[in-house]
Design a protein around this motif. Structure first.
Motif, PDB file in Angstrom:
ATOM      1  N   GLN A 804      -7.941  18.181   9.061  1.00 50.13           N
ATOM      2  CA  GLN A 804      -8.984  17.214   8.505  1.00 50.13           C
ATOM      3  C   GLN A 804      -8.525  15.812   8.405  1.00 50.13           C
ATOM      4  N   GLN A1013     -13.269  11.664   7.363  1.00 50.55           N
ATOM      5  CA  GLN A1013     -12.947  12.863   6.407  1.00 50.55           C
ATOM      6  C   GLN A1013     -11.502  13.076   5.931  1.00 50.55           C
ATOM      7  N   CYS A1014     -10.823  12.090   6.461  1.00 46.42           N
ATOM      8  CA  CYS A1014      -9.132  12.558   6.029  1.00 46.42           C
ATOM      9  C   CYS A1014      -8.923  12.203   4.447  1.00 46.42           C
ATOM     10  N   HIS A1016     -10.692  13.358   2.056  1.00 44.97           N
ATOM     11  CA  HIS A1016     -11.030  14.642   1.334  1.00 44.97           C
ATOM     12  C   HIS A1016      -9.804  15.670   1.433  1.00 44.97           C
ATOM     13  N   SER A1017      -8.809  15.286   2.223  1.00 49.42           N
ATOM     14  CA  SER A1017      -7.618  16.031   2.293  1.00 49.42           C
ATOM     15  C   SER A1017      -6.605  16.046   1.144  1.00 49.42           C
TER      16      SER A1017
END
Length: 1246
Positions: A804, A1013-1014, A1016-1017
């Motif tokens: 992710q 998207q990173c 959301h990790s």
């Protein structure tokens, strides 16, 4: 039938007889044998050879029978041998000599081979055209003095000579070779290779030794897979394994020497050890000249030179360092005795049987020093552009330009050189010629020691530090501000016999400034002006400035000085015309006695006897003779050289009582006077009028006071008009002299001279210049910082960018770019007029600095200073938990999310809301909102300052403060992402393209950041901080690498532009190799491109020698003017052709990006003396040249002298390209110019 008997006739040749003669030994007896054949001998080597008499054969064949000679029969007159054609034989060349060899490294006891070492071989076919080494053989004797433009210079000192490793490192155009893997199996350029390593070696049994492991140290770079395996120690009782010793580890390889050094340095320091700061290098060492040298004669019992006087302390200190072969920088006032240091170095070189070169900035000073040193040492030579005297002497005196030419041309004189003495080093500030000093200092070889003599300069230590770092040797700075004869400075306001006593002391011998004397001078001048106004009316000017008033001023001043016995006097006037006017106006002044007149007359007759009859009757010669008989003299560049030398010699004898001179008289000539007078304190420096600089004033004022004759020197400033301002006088008399500043610039000659030598680079010359010294002196610290950063980077854990987090690097780079772009837009807004207008009282802004992160604020007050605006702002903030900042703890690093980057995530106080007032710089304003509040700024500031006092600290804020804070809090709650901001294009009317493009880029980056998207990790914060630290270190390393690289050089863009010019004109090829035209340009001293283009265009070959000389005068003439309408058509066409060629070169320069316009380049040509030079070359007497031009005679002579030097340069260039006709014409032109008064021998050399 009768039978007849056949008769056998004897053979016609004796050798055909059936007999053979045999000589018996050396007795002379012969024996005949019945065997046919040639005569033989019993001697072991046969009969002695017997050659025919060539003289008789030639007489018989050619003289006695001339009819036999084939006069017309070509087929009988020559013989021809047919041979087989072999074109491939032309490609056979001798192999290059091997530059290195392999030496076996053996064990000192057993003799076992431990390895091999590559060593350089000495004297492998070295020559002056292939090597920079001092080991190369001597060149031809004819070129030992001046060298040859085709020869290489000697290796400059301070530059590390290239080693085998340096020579093997790849260039940019070479293929990249990986030294760490597959080099022994895959050749460079191949995709596959052969692995010669043995496969599947069996592991040794426990307790046994592996022969292959024992032989590993002998391997020359093999990369076995099991080199890293542990080797069991035979003596270990428990079989413990240890790693291989460091000495058996393979050598680390790198693609560049810099990387290799950094890798070795990074692995050598243990991570646990604290970093050691590199020792501070001290190249410039200041010597204390206040402490006496009591043991001078014990340290030097037999000095190389002794004087009739006792040397001063600073001179003894310098001599002690010369005896140790140290380099010194001596900075002292004029006439303080710096020449003593030079004299001792010359005597020391004669004692050591080496050579010394003494350089001076001007030719006249070289001639004077030649006379002085020749009288002292005898073995002294002189090299100038037109004179070459005793070139084999141990001490050579020359100008700095000649030494530069000798260094570039590889003169063999440099081999025996021990000292180079640079006199008047402060001349390095000269904008035109200062670069020569830097080139010479950089190019001097390592074995040459340097002596620098200069007037007092404030940055002597900095300059010496540059030379020390340049040459990797310590420079001892010996500086003294003590004058041997103190000076007293006066203002003179008189202009008539009644006021000749108006002399007011302004600066005494102890350096105290007397304001009382200044105001007394002002009052005296004011009183005279009021009387003048009462007599002639107030509208009359106070100072006409004409010759009549000047005459009154000088008559009254000289009468006062004469009565006070303060002659001789030097009057410095900053105009050639005014010098002549002032001297000519004093017709009634006679300052010499009858005996002095007789001595002056005899000296003039003896000096002028070397001139031809018409030259003795020149108007300038007659006028100067009349002035000299009355004790007056004039000295400036417009005076004939021989007359200037006559004036100097008579002045040094004390026969010239008043000398009107320009600034050049103060340049290095040791001719002090009792008094120095300044006609004005303003001068024209070539572009504008300005006040004298402190260094210029001190240099000229230093001529006052004769050591051993005068207790003090007198300096007088004339106040013909108003008295100058006190601040200007104080700055001129007591200000610091000008600093030594670099005038380094790139020239085509420098570039071509370095490009033709593969081992030298122009970048290295630029890197070592004085202009780059401030940025390059911290190179060691930068290298150490790189090592530390490399260690930190190696210790860091790489951030995880998988799964992710795959777009984490892009998110970081987009965020950094977004902030940079927003800052750019905001900076444009702040710098605009509309942006500053919008920042008025009541405007709500977003504040972002070290203390506040996206906090709302309202402007309370704007400073009136337009240069540095300050905005006093009320800002929202959290209420601090602790009152003391030290107790709050370190701030945690902020991890930005998309909401933080896109828009402004405003600060919302989590607990009780607080406020503060801060003064913001324009860069602290992150955004200007559209909101404006009605606030009373004065009341808020007054209340806040009151509550900062301890006794009012607990008081509640006033209503004005409370309402403003509530409004800001309401806005922050209503707009969490920030209130709407002023649009730079629509609201502030910023139509600049960069602002519009930046706004579009901001919107694009915001879209990209919203789609990542990173974030959301769950591991995003930790990995982001790792990546940020990693990138910060990488960025800092890139910055340091840039500072250490050639790309940070200030002149690098100009260098690339000039190389492109040379490439466009065909002087160098695409690979940077100097072609024939470039080698010709190397032989030119000035205007190298224009002269080379004229030669290759055959623009000069068809002209007569006198026409060539006349046209080339436009390149050396310093006085502007038109060539005139009386020129022959050939010269007119030649002038137009030269201008056309110059225009073409200028257009190429502009096309390649240089700043010089075509008009400026062509404007450097002055054809005002074309007719004068043409007639002079045709034989016209000098007395008739005066009517052809209004140029002063001295400038005409200087032009012709420089023209003769240029003709000799062109002669050598013509021979270089194989143009004997042009070479002969240039030789003839130089001969036509060198005659009569123009090339009369200097009086100093007789």
């Amino acid at each position: 039938m009768m039978e007849t008997e056949r008769l056998v006739l004897l053979p016609p040749d004796p050798l055909d007889l059936p007999l053979r003669a045999l000589e018996l030994g050396c007795t002379g007896r012969w024996e005949l044998l019945n065997v046919p054949g040639a005569p033989e001998s019993t001697l072991p080597h046969g009969l002695p050879p017997c050659a025919p008499d060539l003289q008789k054969e030639a007489e018989q064949l050619f003289l006695s029978s001339p009819a036999w000679l084939p006069l017309h029969g070509v087929e009988h007159s020559a013989r021809k041998w047919q041979r087989k054609m072999d074109p491939w034989a032309l490609l056979n060349t001798l192999g290059a000599p091997v530059p290195s060899d392999l030496q076996a490294q053996r064990h000192p006891t057993t003799g076992q081979i431990l390895g091999y070492k590559e060593v350089l071989l000495e004297n492998t076919n070295l020559s002056a055209t292939t090597s920079l080494s001092l080991r190369r053989p001597l060149g031809p004797i004819s070129q030992s003095l001046w060298g040859n433009p085709t020869q290489y210079p000697f290796w400059p000192g301070g530059m590390d000579e290239p080693t085998i490793t340096d020579l093997s490192t790849r260039e940019e155009a070479e293929e990249e070779i990986d030294f760490e893997k597959d080099l022994l199996t895959v050749p460079p350029g191949f995709k596959k290779g052969v692995d010669f390593a043995p496969k599947d070696r069996p592991a040794p049994a426990l307790g046994l030794l592996s022969l292959s492991h024992l032989l590993e140290p002998l391997d020359l770079g093999g990369d076995y897979e099991d080199e890293s395996e542990a080797v069991e120690q035979p003596c270990s009782p428990k079989g413990d394994t240890v790693s291989a010793s460091p000495c058996s580890a393979p050598l680390a390889r790198a693609s560049s020497l810099e990387d290799l050094v950094l890798k070795e340095a990074s692995t050598a320091v243990s991570p646990s050890e604290p970093p050691k700061t590199p020792p501070q290098e001290r190249w410039a060492i200041s010597v204390d000249v206040t402490s006496p040298v009591g043991d001078f004669y014990r340290l030097i019992p037999q000095p190389a030179f002794q004087w009739a006087f006792e040397p001063d302390v600073f001179q003894k200190q310098a001599i002690l360092h010369l005896e140790r072969h140290d380099s010194v920088f001596v900075a002292a006032h004029t006439s303080a005795g710096k020449t003593v240091v030079a004299e001792y170095a010359i005597a020391l070189a004669q004692k050591h049987m080496t050579r010394t070169i003494y350089t001076s900035p001007i030719k006249a000073l070289s001639n004077q020093k030649f006379r002085d040193f020749r009288n002292t040492f005898g073995d002294v030579g002189l090299l100038t552009g037109d004179v070459q005297l005793h070139p084999e002497a141990s001490c050579l005196i020359m100008t700095t330009e000649i030494l530069r030419s000798m260094l570039y041309s590889g003169s063999d004189v440099i081999r025996d050189l021990e000292w180079v003495i640079f006199d008047e080093v402060h001349y390095i500030n000269d904008a035109e010629r200062g670069v020569v000093w830097e080139e010479v200092l950089i190019m001097l070889p390592d074995h040459v020691s340097i002596i620098l003599l200069s007037a007092t300069v404030p940055n002597a230590l900095e300059f010496a530090d540059w030379i020390g770092r340049l040459k990797h040797r310590q420079i001892y700075v010996i500086s003294t501000v003590t004058r041997p004869v103190p000076l007293e400075h006066y203002l003179f306001t008189g202009n008539s016999p009644k006021t000749q006593g108006e002399l007011f002391l302004l600066l005494d011998s102890r350096g105290a400034f007397h304001t009382k004397g200044y105001y007394a001078a002002v009052e005296a001048k004011k009183e005279r002006m009021s009387k003048h106004a009462q007599t002639f009316g107030a509208k009359q000017p106070t100072h006409q400035g004409g010759p009549a008033q000047d005459r009154g001023v000088y008559l009254s001043l000289l009468a006062s000085l004469r009565t006070r016995a303060q002659l001789p006097v030097v009057v410095f006037t900053f105009s050639r015309g005014r010098c002549d006017e002032q001297a000519s106006g004093l017709t009634s002044l006679d300052l010499t006695t009858s005996s002095e007149k007789s001595e002056i007359h005899l000296f003039l007759q003896r000096c002028l006897a070397r001139l031809r009859g018409s030259d003795r009757q020149l108007p300038q010669v007659l006028h100067m003779s009349e002035l000299l008989h009355r004790g007056l003299g004039v000295h400036h560049s417009g005076i004939l050289p021989i007359l200037k030398e006559i004036v100097e010699m008579l002045f040094s004898r004390g026969l010239v009582k008043v000398l009107f001179a320009t600034e050049t008289f103060a340049m290095g000539v040791n001719m002090p006077a009792r008094t120095v007078v300044f006609d004005s304190m303003r001068k024209h420096d070539g572009s504008t009028f300005r006040d004298l600089l402190p260094g210029e004033y001190v240099q000229m004022a230093g001529r006052a006071g004769r050591r051993g004759l005068d207790p003090t020197g007198t300096v007088i400033l004339l106040c013909k008009g108003r008295v100058p301002e006190m601040a200007d006088l104080h700055r001129m008399m007591m200000g610091k002299p000008s600093q030594l500043q670099s005038q380094f610039r790139l020239t085509y000659t420098m570039i071509l001279n370095l490009l033709r030598v593969d081992a030298l680079r122009v970048e290295d010359m630029m890197k070592r210049s004085f202009s780059e010294f401030p940025s390059r002196k911290d190179s060691k610290a930068h290298e150490q910082a790189l090592v530390e950063l490399n260690k930190r980077l190696g210790a860091l854990e790489e951030p995880d960018t998988t799964g992710q987090l795959v777009d984490l690097p892009e998110y970081y780079s987009w965020g950094e770019e977004l902030m940079e772009t927003q800052n750019l837009v905001q900076r444009c807004i702040i710098e605009s007029v509309n942006g500053l207008k919008s920042l008025s009282v009541g405007r709500v802004v977003v504040v972002k600095n070290q203390e506040h992160h996206s906090a709302l604020g309202v402007i309370l007050q704007v400073s009136s200073n337009s240069t540095s605006r300050v905005f006093t702002t009320l800002i929202l903030c959290d209420k601090p938990v602790s009152e003391h900042p030290q107790e709050r703890g370190p701030a945690t690093p902020h991890v930005p999310y998309p909401d933080d980057l896109v828009g402004f995530k405003l600060l919302l106080p989590e607990g009780p809301c607080d406020h503060t007032v801060a003064k913001l710089q324009p860069g602290d304003v992150a955004a200007i909102t559209t909101k404006v509040l009605r606030v009373n700024g004065e009341k808020i500031l007054e209340d806040f300052s009151k509550r900062q006092q301890p006794k009012f600290k607990k008081d509640p804020p006033s209503a004005a403060v409370t309402s403003a804070v509530q409004e800001l809090l309401r806005l922050a709650q209503a707009y969490p992402a920030g209130p709407p901001t002023l649009d730079p294009v629509n609201d502030l009317q910023l139509k600049d393209v960069s602002v519009v493009e930046a706004g579009l880029r901001v919107r694009k980056l915001e879209e990209l950041i919203r789609g990542v998207q990173c974030v959301h990790s769950p591991r995003f914060p930790a990995q982001y901080q790792k990546l940020r630290e990693w990138m910060h270190i990488q960025k800092e390393m890139e910055r340091l690498h840039f500072l250490l690289s050639d790309q940070s050089l200030l002149l690098l863009p100009e260098y690339h532009q000039r190389v492109e010019v040379l490439r466009s004109l065909g002087y160098v090829d695409e690979a940077g190799t100097v072609k024939l035209a470039g080698r010709v340009a190397c032989a030119m001293s000035s205007h190298e491109l224009l002269l080379t283009e004229l030669m290759f265009d055959n623009a000069l070959s068809t002209l007569r020698p006198e026409e060539i000389a006349a046209l080339l005068s436009g390149l050396v003439c310093q006085s502007s003017g038109d060539p005139g309408e009386q020129l022959p058509s050939t010269l007119k066409q030649g002038v137009e052709r030269i201008r056309a060629v110059a225009t073409r070169i200028g257009e190429v320069q502009v096309a390649c990006g240089l700043n010089q316009t075509v008009e400026e380049f062509v404007g450097e040509l002055n054809f005002g003396l074309v007719e004068v030079v043409y007639e002079w070359a045709r034989g016209m007497p000098f007395s008739e040249l005066a009517g052809l031009s209004g140029t002063p005679e001295g400038l005409v002579v200087r032009c012709i002298q420089r023209l003769a030097e240029m003709c000799r340069s062109l002669r050598g260039a013509a021979r270089l390209v194989g143009e004997p006709v042009l070479g002969a014409k240039m030789e003839t032109a130089a001969t036509l110019l060198r005659r009569d008064i123009v090339f009369a021998a200097s009086l100093y050399t007789q």
